[in-house]
Scaffold this motif. Structure first.
Motif, PDB file in Angstrom:
ATOM      1  N   ARG A  73       0.837  -1.211   0.000  1.00  0.00           N
ATOM      2  CA  ARG A  73       0.000   0.000   0.000  1.00  0.00           C
ATOM      3  C   ARG A  73       0.869   1.258   0.000  1.00  0.00           C
ATOM      4  NH1 ARG A  73      -1.571   3.557   3.851  1.00  0.00           N
ATOM      5  NH2 ARG A  73      -0.569   2.309   5.484  1.00  0.00           N
ATOM      6  N   VAL A  74       1.931   1.256   0.782  1.00  0.00           N
ATOM      7  CA  VAL A  74       2.753   2.455   0.952  1.00  0.00           C
ATOM      8  C   VAL A  74       3.724   2.644  -0.206  1.00  0.00           C
ATOM      9  CG1 VAL A  74       4.476   3.569   2.424  1.00  0.00           C
ATOM     10  CG2 VAL A  74       2.525   2.381   3.448  1.00  0.00           C
ATOM     11  N   THR A  75       4.241   1.567  -0.745  1.00  0.00           N
ATOM     12  CA  THR A  75       5.233   1.662  -1.818  1.00  0.00           C
ATOM     13  C   THR A  75       4.556   1.520  -3.180  1.00  0.00           C
ATOM     14  OG1 THR A  75       5.699  -0.712  -1.860  1.00  0.00           O
ATOM     15  CG2 THR A  75       6.951   0.628  -0.297  1.00  0.00           C
ATOM     16  N   ALA A  76       5.343   1.743  -4.214  1.00  0.00           N
ATOM     17  CA  ALA A  76       4.819   1.646  -5.575  1.00  0.00           C
ATOM     18  C   ALA A  76       5.236   0.344  -6.257  1.00  0.00           C
ATOM     19  CB  ALA A  76       5.303   2.834  -6.405  1.00  0.00           C
ATOM     20  N   VAL A  77       5.710  -0.616  -5.501  1.00  0.00           N
ATOM     21  CA  VAL A  77       6.189  -1.861  -6.101  1.00  0.00           C
ATOM     22  C   VAL A  77       5.022  -2.653  -6.687  1.00  0.00           C
ATOM     23  CG1 VAL A  77       8.149  -1.991  -4.539  1.00  0.00           C
ATOM     24  CG2 VAL A  77       6.033  -3.159  -3.950  1.00  0.00           C
ATOM     25  N   HIS A  78       5.338  -3.395  -7.729  1.00  0.00           N
ATOM     26  CA  HIS A  78       4.314  -4.207  -8.399  1.00  0.00           C
ATOM     27  C   HIS A  78       4.437  -5.669  -7.990  1.00  0.00           C
ATOM     28  CE1 HIS A  78       1.705  -5.931 -11.420  1.00  0.00           C
ATOM     29  NE2 HIS A  78       2.707  -6.735 -11.789  1.00  0.00           N
ATOM     30  N   ARG A  79       3.293  -6.305  -7.772  1.00  0.00           N
ATOM     31  CA  ARG A  79       3.204  -7.738  -7.585  1.00  0.00           C
ATOM     32  C   ARG A  79       1.990  -8.230  -8.357  1.00  0.00           C
ATOM     33  NH1 ARG A  79       7.442  -6.601  -5.833  1.00  0.00           N
ATOM     34  NH2 ARG A  79       8.447  -7.255  -3.876  1.00  0.00           N
ATOM     35  N   PRO A  80       2.044  -9.401  -8.955  1.00  0.00           N
ATOM     36  CA  PRO A  80       0.904  -9.893  -9.738  1.00  0.00           C
ATOM     37  C   PRO A  80      -0.347 -10.128  -8.907  1.00  0.00           C
ATOM     38  CG  PRO A  80       2.612 -11.582  -9.512  1.00  0.00           C
ATOM     39  CD  PRO A  80       3.206 -10.310  -9.023  1.00  0.00           C
ATOM     40  N   TYR A  81      -0.192 -10.215  -7.605  1.00  0.00           N
ATOM     41  CA  TYR A  81      -1.317 -10.481  -6.700  1.00  0.00           C
ATOM     42  C   TYR A  81      -1.632  -9.264  -5.827  1.00  0.00           C
ATOM     43  CZ  TYR A  81       3.091 -11.494  -4.382  1.00  0.00           C
ATOM     44  OH  TYR A  81       4.390 -11.431  -3.935  1.00  0.00           O
ATOM     45  N   TRP A 131       0.303 -15.321  -1.612  1.00  0.00           N
ATOM     46  CA  TRP A 131       1.353 -15.223  -2.628  1.00  0.00           C
ATOM     47  C   TRP A 131       2.109 -16.556  -2.796  1.00  0.00           C
ATOM     48  CZ3 TRP A 131       0.854 -12.415   1.820  1.00  0.00           C
ATOM     49  CH2 TRP A 131       1.638 -12.839   2.903  1.00  0.00           C
ATOM     50  N   ALA A 132       1.748 -17.555  -2.020  1.00  0.00           N
ATOM     51  CA  ALA A 132       2.461 -18.828  -2.040  1.00  0.00           C
ATOM     52  C   ALA A 132       2.564 -19.458  -3.435  1.00  0.00           C
ATOM     53  CB  ALA A 132       1.816 -19.808  -1.057  1.00  0.00           C
ATOM     54  N   PRO A 133       1.500 -19.435  -4.273  1.00  0.00           N
ATOM     55  CA  PRO A 133       1.636 -20.052  -5.600  1.00  0.00           C
ATOM     56  C   PRO A 133       2.733 -19.431  -6.459  1.00  0.00           C
ATOM     57  CG  PRO A 133      -0.675 -19.709  -5.060  1.00  0.00           C
ATOM     58  CD  PRO A 133       0.121 -19.011  -4.009  1.00  0.00           C
ATOM     59  N   TRP A 134       3.110 -18.211  -6.194  1.00  0.00           N
ATOM     60  CA  TRP A 134       4.169 -17.548  -6.969  1.00  0.00           C
ATOM     61  C   TRP A 134       5.566 -17.842  -6.404  1.00  0.00           C
ATOM     62  CZ3 TRP A 134      -0.664 -15.489  -6.472  1.00  0.00           C
ATOM     63  CH2 TRP A 134      -1.297 -15.034  -7.643  1.00  0.00           C
ATOM     64  N   TRP A 135       5.657 -18.012  -5.090  1.00  0.00           N
ATOM     65  CA  TRP A 135       6.960 -18.058  -4.446  1.00  0.00           C
ATOM     66  C   TRP A 135       7.317 -19.409  -3.810  1.00  0.00           C
ATOM     67  CZ3 TRP A 135      10.266 -14.179  -5.182  1.00  0.00           C
ATOM     68  CH2 TRP A 135       9.767 -12.901  -5.484  1.00  0.00           C
ATOM     69  N   LYS A 152       6.726 -22.763  -4.571  1.00  0.00           N
ATOM     70  CA  LYS A 152       6.649 -24.044  -5.287  1.00  0.00           C
ATOM     71  C   LYS A 152       7.731 -25.018  -4.823  1.00  0.00           C
ATOM     72  CE  LYS A 152       4.657 -21.946  -9.455  1.00  0.00           C
ATOM     73  NZ  LYS A 152       4.876 -21.612 -10.895  1.00  0.00           N
ATOM     74  N   THR A 153       8.927 -24.529  -4.659  1.00  0.00           N
ATOM     75  CA  THR A 153      10.023 -25.418  -4.255  1.00  0.00           C
ATOM     76  C   THR A 153       9.873 -25.870  -2.814  1.00  0.00           C
ATOM     77  OG1 THR A 153      11.539 -24.365  -5.825  1.00  0.00           O
ATOM     78  CG2 THR A 153      12.521 -25.640  -4.039  1.00  0.00           C
ATOM     79  N   VAL A 154       9.567 -24.939  -1.924  1.00  0.00           N
ATOM     80  CA  VAL A 154       9.472 -25.300  -0.506  1.00  0.00           C
ATOM     81  C   VAL A 154       8.280 -26.217  -0.243  1.00  0.00           C
ATOM     82  CG1 VAL A 154       8.047 -23.348   0.265  1.00  0.00           C
ATOM     83  CG2 VAL A 154       9.730 -24.333   1.822  1.00  0.00           C
ATOM     84  N   HIS A 155       7.257 -26.176  -1.100  1.00  0.00           N
ATOM     85  CA  HIS A 155       6.127 -27.092  -0.931  1.00  0.00           C
ATOM     86  C   HIS A 155       6.528 -28.541  -1.168  1.00  0.00           C
ATOM     87  CE1 HIS A 155       2.768 -23.862  -1.547  1.00  0.00           C
ATOM     88  NE2 HIS A 155       3.232 -23.900  -0.309  1.00  0.00           N
ATOM     89  N   LYS A 156       7.644 -28.753  -1.838  1.00  0.00           N
ATOM     90  CA  LYS A 156       8.129 -30.114  -2.069  1.00  0.00           C
ATOM     91  C   LYS A 156       8.968 -30.630  -0.899  1.00  0.00           C
ATOM     92  CE  LYS A 156       8.427 -29.255  -7.065  1.00  0.00           C
ATOM     93  NZ  LYS A 156       9.334 -29.192  -8.240  1.00  0.00           N
ATOM     94  N   SER A 157       9.319 -29.741   0.016  1.00  0.00           N
ATOM     95  CA  SER A 157      10.239 -30.110   1.087  1.00  0.00           C
ATOM     96  C   SER A 157       9.523 -30.810   2.234  1.00  0.00           C
ATOM     97  CB  SER A 157      10.943 -28.862   1.627  1.00  0.00           C
ATOM     98  OG  SER A 157      10.042 -28.045   2.357  1.00  0.00           O
ATOM     99  N   THR A 158      10.278 -31.612   2.951  1.00  0.00           N
ATOM    100  CA  THR A 158       9.789 -32.258   4.185  1.00  0.00           C
ATOM    101  C   THR A 158      10.767 -32.013   5.332  1.00  0.00           C
ATOM    102  OG1 THR A 158      10.878 -34.322   3.562  1.00  0.00           O
ATOM    103  CG2 THR A 158       8.562 -34.068   2.916  1.00  0.00           C
ATOM    104  N   GLY A 159      11.737 -31.156   5.109  1.00  0.00           N
ATOM    105  CA  GLY A 159      12.724 -30.839   6.129  1.00  0.00           C
ATOM    106  C   GLY A 159      13.764 -29.890   5.568  1.00  0.00           C
ATOM    107  N   PHE A 160      14.808 -29.661   6.335  1.00  0.00           N
ATOM    108  CA  PHE A 160      15.889 -28.788   5.887  1.00  0.00           C
ATOM    109  C   PHE A 160      16.806 -29.587   4.965  1.00  0.00           C
ATOM    110  CE2 PHE A 160      15.259 -24.980   8.314  1.00  0.00           C
ATOM    111  CZ  PHE A 160      14.539 -25.406   9.431  1.00  0.00           C
ATOM    112  N   LYS A 161      16.572 -29.467   3.676  1.00  0.00           N
ATOM    113  CA  LYS A 161      17.351 -30.212   2.699  1.00  0.00           C
ATOM    114  C   LYS A 161      18.745 -29.624   2.596  1.00  0.00           C
ATOM    115  CE  LYS A 161      17.452 -31.484  -2.202  1.00  0.00           C
ATOM    116  NZ  LYS A 161      16.789 -31.306  -3.520  1.00  0.00           N
ATOM    117  N   GLU A 162      19.740 -30.523   2.628  1.00  0.00           N
ATOM    118  CA  GLU A 162      21.122 -30.056   2.485  1.00  0.00           C
ATOM    119  C   GLU A 162      21.329 -29.466   1.101  1.00  0.00           C
ATOM    120  OE1 GLU A 162      24.000 -32.909   3.538  1.00  0.00           O
ATOM    121  OE2 GLU A 162      25.721 -31.660   2.968  1.00  0.00           O
TER     122      GLU A 162
END
Length: 529
Positions: A40-48, A189-193, A195-205
């Protein structure tokens, strides 16, 4: 309810940490509660952006008072924050109340994947604001723990236990694992950012060998890396001389032995089509040279290989590249000659560059004979591939002054040894001759070409060669990693042969080229391993 604030830059495993905290049985989690206020305060753009502003509280004061610090039924509330979302006008309680820690990650690892949704920029990265947050918390007497994402990936349990010790919160083993897939706590915003972490089940090395770094982001890397290092230096663990840094930041201490006395050994390596040619042979010579000079605490072969491959992969250098590999005796406790002052172990330097062969291998080069003689084994054995190159440099100066490509160096008895940078071969009446390696470096390319001479069914002689034999040779070429096989068409004003590249030279160039296509240690093998 105790509020725990995580401040980080984007792509720093902050969502992974949020999922870890969410596994506790005494906590509730907020995913970037200040995001709508930021948009709201900044002018940055996000698709959502419009959807987010319609569904999420965008008044920063209300977010802090009514959401972040609202009453709750759990013992703790975890708030994941991006540093750039801490903008002017927010209540002071945001920074003064609760517990907080900072999560950092090397920009080398952040930037390659950053532009999936947002073009990378210094502002979007937010490291400057992260440093401001750290300094501000220190000024109010509450210095936050700093966690490096790399440590979380290498040893998540030990890193989390240390963090919770600092936060004075009990650790729960459930924080080490979770189910894959989207989570109810995710921001919209999760569908945009995520995707990779949704595949994780822990702290992958983290992968041992990362993706090539996009050099369009090099300037941004140079701007951001000092800020990362500023935060990183507050950690207890640090590696000096064992990390990848921007070229302009690649420096050794003024107390390093290579500065104090040229006390170092080195190798030149060339990369062909994803493979390093003669890598093992070069490492053998480096270890022999280091042993001859009585180096101590020398890195293992595997450590040196790892450094080489990481550097190549970071640079995206898989072909037509050259590596200057140096191993110094290391840093001294004070200036002086004695190796007894070296208490820190060796310094390894891997300098990779886009560099094709440095000589004109198609039309040939010109040599002159230098007055500077090659070192005798009585003084300094040339079989030690050391960095003290003043003897060669003096000869090279003579070559430069004569407008020649390189200079021939003679031994103490007046016989040909080598040039200031390469080994030499001559052809006379169908025989291929090369000087004994008594005064010259027994080069690895030299040894390779000697084998090829025999395989191509030429007669090979290793013997003393006088300068007049060079002047009257039918063909001449030089050998070295930097130049491969370089034809010589003129020496000391004498035309060699007919002044063009000879047939024996051409045949051996082709054989060498074929060898580089077939042999070498593949970088991909180390990636897979």
């Amino acid at each position: 309810m105790e509020v725990i604030h995580l401040w980080s830059a984007p792509r720093s495993l902050s969502t992974t940490v949020m999922y870890s905290f969410a596994q506790r049985d005494d906590i509730e989690v907020l995913d970037e509660p200040l995001y709508a206020n930021f948009l709201r305060v900044t002018a940055v753009h996000r698709p959502y952006k419009e959807e987010l502003l319609s569904k999420m509280e965008s008044d920063g004061n209300k977010v802090v008072k009514d959401i972040i610090y609202r009453p709750g039924n759990s013992k703790y509330r975890f708030c994941k924050h991006m540093s750039k979302q801490r903008i002017l006008g927010l209540p002071e309680d945001l920074m003064k109340k609760g517990k907080r820690f900072i999560l950092i990650r090397n920009p080398l690892d952040i930037l390659p994947s950053f532009d999936e949704v947002v073009p990378p920029s210094f502002f979007e990265l937010g490291l400057a604001e992260l440093v401001c947050i750290y300094n501000e918390l220190c000024e109010i007497g509450k210095p936050p723990p700093v966690v490096d994402a790399a440590e979380l990936q290498q040893d998540p349990e030990a890193t989390l236990r240390a963090l919770f010790n600092d936060l004075e919160i009990p650790f729960q083993p459930a924080m080490l694992n979770w189910e894959a897939g989207p989570k109810p706590i995710d921001g919209l915003w999760a569908p945009w950012w995520y995707k990779t972490v949704h595949k994780s089940t822990g702290f992958k090395e983290e992968n041992k060998y990362p993706q090539p770094f996009p050099f369009s982001l090099y300037n941004l890397l140079e701007q951001s890396l000092p800020l990362y290092n500023m935060l990183r230096r507050h950690k207890l663990l640090a590696w000096v001389g064992n990390e990848i840094v921007p070229r302009e930041s690649a420096k050794v201490s003024v107390f390093d032995s290579v500065v104090q006395g040229g006390d170092s050994v080195w190798e030149g390596l060339r990369v062909y089509n994803g493979k390093i040619f003669k890598l093992e042979e070069h490492l053998d010579r480096m270890f022999d040279s280091a042993k001859a000079l009585a180096f101590e605490n020398v890195p293992t072969r595997d450590k040196i290989k790892e450094a080489i491959f990481k550097t190549l992969i970071r640079n995206g250098m898989f072909d037509n590249s050259h590596i200057r590999l140096s191993l110094t005796r290391g840093k001294k406790v004070t200036s002086g000659m004695s190796p007894a002052l070296n208490l820190y172990g060796c310094t390894l330097i891997v300098l990779a560059e886009w560099k094709p062969p440095v000589y004109d291998n198609e039309h040939g080069i010109v040599l002159v004979t230098a007055t500077t003689r090659r070192n005798s084994p009585n003084n300094l054995d040339s079989k030690i591939h050391h960095n003290n190159l003043l003897n060669n440099i003096l000869a090279k100066i003579e070559g430069n002054n004569a407008k020649a490509d390189d200079a021939i160096m003679l031994d103490k008895d007046g016989y040909v040894s080598e040039t200031n940078a390469t080994n030499m071969f001559i052809v006379k009446r169908g025989r291929v001759l090369t000087p004994h390696a008594d005064y010259c470096l027994p080069g690895i390319t030299r040894a390779t070409v000697m084998d090829l001479v025999v395989k191509e069914q030429f007669i090979l002689e290793e013997r003393r060669i006088s300068l007049s034999e060079v002047h009257t040779a039918d063909e001449i070429w030089t050998t070295g990693t930097m130049g491969e096989l370089s034809p010589v068409v003129k020496v000391d004003g004498r035309i060699i042969g007919n002044g063009k590249v000879g047939p024996v030279t051409r045949q051996l160039q082709a054989a060498y080229r074929k060898l580089t296509e077939q042999l070498g240690v593949p970088i991909s093998n180390y990636l897979e391993a």
